[in-house]
Write an enzyme that holds these catalytic residues in place. Structure first.
Site, short mmCIF file in Angstrom:
data_model
loop_
_atom_site.label_atom_id
_atom_site.label_comp_id
_atom_site.label_asym_id
_atom_site.label_seq_id
_atom_site.Cartn_x
_atom_site.Cartn_y
_atom_site.Cartn_z
CG HIS A 17 -11.01 7.44 3.68
ND1 HIS A 17 -10.86 7.92 4.95
CD2 HIS A 17 -9.99 7.96 2.95
CE1 HIS A 17 -9.79 8.71 5.00
NE2 HIS A 17 -9.24 8.75 3.79
CD GLU A 18 -9.10 6.43 -0.55
OE1 GLU A 18 -8.87 7.55 -1.05
OE2 GLU A 18 -8.46 5.98 0.42
CD GLU B 167 -6.13 11.85 3.72
OE1 GLU B 167 -7.09 11.10 4.00
OE2 GLU B 167 -5.51 11.79 2.65
CG HIS C 250 -10.14 11.80 -0.26
ND1 HIS C 250 -9.84 12.81 0.63
CD2 HIS C 250 -9.53 10.68 0.22
CE1 HIS C 250 -9.08 12.34 1.59
NE2 HIS C 250 -8.88 11.05 1.38
#
Length: 788
Positions: free
Chosen positions: A483-484, A506, A487
């Site tokens: 997930h990170e 997000e 980004h």
């Protein structure tokens, strides 16, 4: 420039007048003092006139005079602060003269917050009574406004960049005697410096450094408010004539909302940036609107026992200044919003691989869909402003795994070595298989203290992870890491032009974490990966349904500004709707509705086509800011046949982004997930456990212990079961979880209170009392509302 906020709306003002003046580069020079819990030093800002001032016209035409928006008027009764001239400076580093706080015979004029006002007798600068009462006296002096909160500003001055040796290469004039010509020369130097070609970035950093150390050439008048720092120079009426390089002396406050002073899991002091709703304005004066994309370089001095990690392209090696004092230097050359700047200082231990690193393998069955070479993309030109871009570098484009390091408190070193060191290259290579070129050249991963209010946070070149992800095996840690990492593309390299469109960051990261993780799990066939994604979709659907039922409708809209999204005032100021609402921080509607929208589009279009489009989108928009329409218009133009299925930008926005509640297309789609084979297996397992629980009294104690051990591997779920079934003998584990895993503990407080059980509520009060002072401000506010 201060606006009167309605506390009931919880809106956040962005005060910087970015359309008048735009920061292009920051040079920070800071000292970190853990004893006083203060970061202090200087920041030098290099400006260019903003977009409103580049349209032509002269100052006499009124194009770029002081701000006049009714929403952001200066209050005539508010004083304008100007510093005393004698503010302490570090002559050993900069070569400036040493000053004392107050000259002989003068009184210290600082207020209780450390801001220095210019009483008429305090300095030679005209008093605020005569120079800053703009509304009363009709002054047309230009006013520079920066976003600033919880800072003590000590002094502001113009920087004499013309005094830097060798700077003549940036000038066109030979001899200068006239003051106006000298002012124009300084601004010309800054203009030439900030517009150097991208391949001159080393030279540019060199001159930024030396210009930041140049002497001052006149103090500037300033005033601080709740949300802003206002700066002016007498008789300067247009931004083009305002100093393009200014230096600000300031220090943070221990209670500042952009930084957290705490201890790590080993009990050692540390400080890190919060990523809070107010972002970095309580760390340094800056321009917070996303359009203010800038580069930066930072020097940080602190005691030699500390390690400084930061958003920086380089892996900084500390320099010894004197015994017990180290200096760390970082820089970035890719322009990004100031809100993405991150720093963490603590007694971190680097976690290194003791044995050889296993070869990174990719799930061939899944990744073959995305194996097309990026060389044809490299041939195109980038759409962003000039900087050393990795997307135009063939070597960078073929780099599956970028250099990375892991840092953690000493007590978590072994756990990180066991889990993180193996996962990071797998997740990085999986991300490359899907989206191609990594936007950043390196990355650090830091396990932050237990009071960190999220499972993770991504910033340029650094990822913060909660210690909570280290429990429960590699799945929780791996998916959060994915997930990170996502980004890096969506949220950092491509940012939202309007902060209220959080789903762009997000929603994409939530959607891509499943895709990355499926590729990273080499041993998992494509069909099984799809089943896992459908099971997670069902769980997310239920979470979204619960959130929609228990939250305000206005907080469920992904585009709260609707057709006005992206609009700002004539000066660039704007309001972030719900930006200070503590409840919103813990909502997942932007994650979940954004995720379901992207999943719906992928199913409609087909995965192979969809991911090929995502690569094109990343290639076109990296280094830029976007609105929802930019993504949707390009998608439908790239795949025109979808218009025949009723897809249009208007109906997508209407169904998914501009309305509260569950989108109608999702209500139709969610019914299919119950038929998934893996979902049915889980339902059968749940039924088995319910039956087993009914026979619990007949089971042996040994068997019960084995089951408890299995559940405790997923600590949050275990604590929920302990609370739900009032398993009093295990309340100590709930207490331990609430103290050590604050990133996930907020929701558990609600579980403890909702049952209206005296022992559970007593436990909630006890844990909150023990952790309240360390908790993130928003977390503490939400928990307090639950308890009291």
């Amino acid at each position: 420039m201060e606006t009167k906020l309605d506390p009931a709306k919880d809106d956040l003002p962005l005060m910087a007048n970015t359309r008048h003046m735009l920061v292009k580069h920051y040079v920070l020079d800071l000292d970190v003092d853990f004893k006083s819990q203060v970061i202090e030093g200087t920041i030098v800002l290099f400006f260019e006139p903003g977009s409103r001032c580049k349209k032509g016209g002269s100052a006499g035409e009124g194009d770029c005079l002081s701000q006049s928006d009714e929403t952001f008027k200066i209050r005539a009764s508010e004083p304008c602060h100007s510093p005393v001239t004698n503010v302490s400076a570090r002559s050993s580093k900069t070569g400036y003269n040493d000053f004392s706080v107050c000259a002989k015979g003068e009184k210290d004029t600082s207020d209780k917050n450390g801001n220095h006002s210019n009483r008429e007798q305090a300095s030679g600068i005209s008093s605020s009574k005569n120079c800053c009462d703009i509304e009363t006296h009709g002054s047309e002096d230009f006013l520079l406004v920066l976003d600033c909160c919880d800072l003590s500003v000590l002094k502001v001055e113009e920087v004499d960049v013309a005094a830097v040796p060798g700077i003549e290469k940036f000038t066109r004039s030979a001899k200068l005697t006239d003051a106006e010509e000298l002012r124009n020369l300084r601004n010309q130097i800054v203009h030439e410096l900030v517009t150097l070609p991208a391949d001159h970035w080393r030279e540019q950093l060199y001159y930024y450094t030396h210009c930041s150390q140049a002497p001052g050439c006149g103090e500037l008048l300033f005033s601080t408010g709740t949300w802003s720092l206002e700066i002016r120079k007498a008789e300067v009426q247009a931004p083009r004539d305002f100093p393009h390089a200014i230096r600000i002396w300031y220090k943070t406050k221990p209670e500042g909302r952009s930084v957290t002073w705490t201890t790590d899991q080993s009990g050692r002091p540390c400080v890190y940036t919060m990523g809070s709703p107010i972002n970095n304005r309580a760390l340094f004066p800056c321009q917070e609107p996303p359009v203010a994309m800038s580069t930066w370089q930072t020097t940080v001095r602190t005691a030699s026992c500390f390690v400084v990690l930061m958003s920086g392209e380089n892996s900084a090696e500390p320099a010894q200044l004197q015994e017990g004092l180290l200096s760390w230097y970082y820089y970035v050359t890719m322009p990004m919003p100031a809100s993405t700047f991150t720093i963490a200082v603590g007694c971190w231990t680097e976690v290194k691989q003791e044995s050889h690193t296993a070869d990174v393998q990719i799930n061939n069955e899944f990744s073959s869909l995305f194996s097309r070479a990026d060389l044809r993309l490299i041939e195109g030109s980038c759409g962003h402003v000039a900087y050393p871009c990795r997307f135009q570098n063939p070597a960078a484009s073929s780099q599956l795994v970028i250099p990375h390091r892991v840092f953690a408190p000493w007590c978590l070193k072994d756990r990180c070595a066991e889990i993180l060191l193996e996962l990071i290259p797998q997740c990085l290579s999986a991300a490359h298989a899907i989206l191609g070129t990594h936007p950043f050249s390196r990355i650090d991963v830091l396990i932050v203290p237990s009071n960190f209010s999220s499972l993770g946070m991504a910033s340029p070149h650094i990822i913060f992870l909660s210690q909570s992800v280290l429990t429960g095996g590699s799945h929780l840690c791996g998916t959060r890491l994915c997930h990170e990492i996502a980004h890096a593309w969506f949220g950092l390299a491509i940012g939202a032009r309007d902060w209220t469109e959080e789903w762009i960051s997000e929603g994409f990261a939530t959607y891509l974490e499943d895709v990355f993780w499926a590729v990273a799990q080499q041993q998992l066939p494509h069909d099984e990966a799809r089943e896992q994604q459908e099971l997670k979709a069902l769980l997310r659907w239920r979470r979204l349904r619960d959130e929609v039922q228990n939250s305000k409708e206005e907080l469920q809209v992904l585009r709260p500004n609707k057709e006005n999204t992206g609009e700002v005032s004539e000066s660039g100021t704007c309001i972030i709707k719900h930006g200070l609402n503590a409840e919103k921080i813990f909502m997942q509607v932007h994650y979940l509705k954004g995720y379901f929208l992207l999943q719906s589009l992928a199913k409609r279009i087909g995965e192979a086509t969809y991911f090929e489009f995502l690569r094109k989108f990343v290639q076109k928009f990296h280094g830029q800011l976007i609105l929802s329409q930019d993504f949707l218009y390009m998608l439908l133009e790239d795949i025109p046949e979808q218009k025949g299925y009723g897809l249009s930008v208007e109906n997508i926005i209407g169904a998914w982004l501009d309305t509260s509640g569950i989108p109608k297309p999702l209500l139709e789609e969610c019914q299919s997930w119950d038929q998934c084979r893996l979902v049915q297996q889980v339902n059968d397992e749940v039924t088995k456990w319910i039956q087993a629980n009914q026979r619990a009294r007949k089971r042996t104690k040994r068997k019960r212990r084995q089951d408890e051990v299995a559940f405790r591997k997923v600590r949050h779920r275990w604590c929920e079961l302990v609370v739900k079934h009032k398993y009093t003998t295990r309340y100590a584990e709930v207490e331990k979880f609430l103290k050590e895993d604050q990133a996930m503990g907020v929701y558990l407080y609600g579980e403890l209170m909702v049952n209206e059980d005296a022992k559970q509520q007593e436990l909630a009060y006890k844990c909150f009392a023990a952790t309240q002072k360390q908790m993130d401000v928003s977390s503490a506010k939400v928990v307090a509302e639950m308890l009291f």
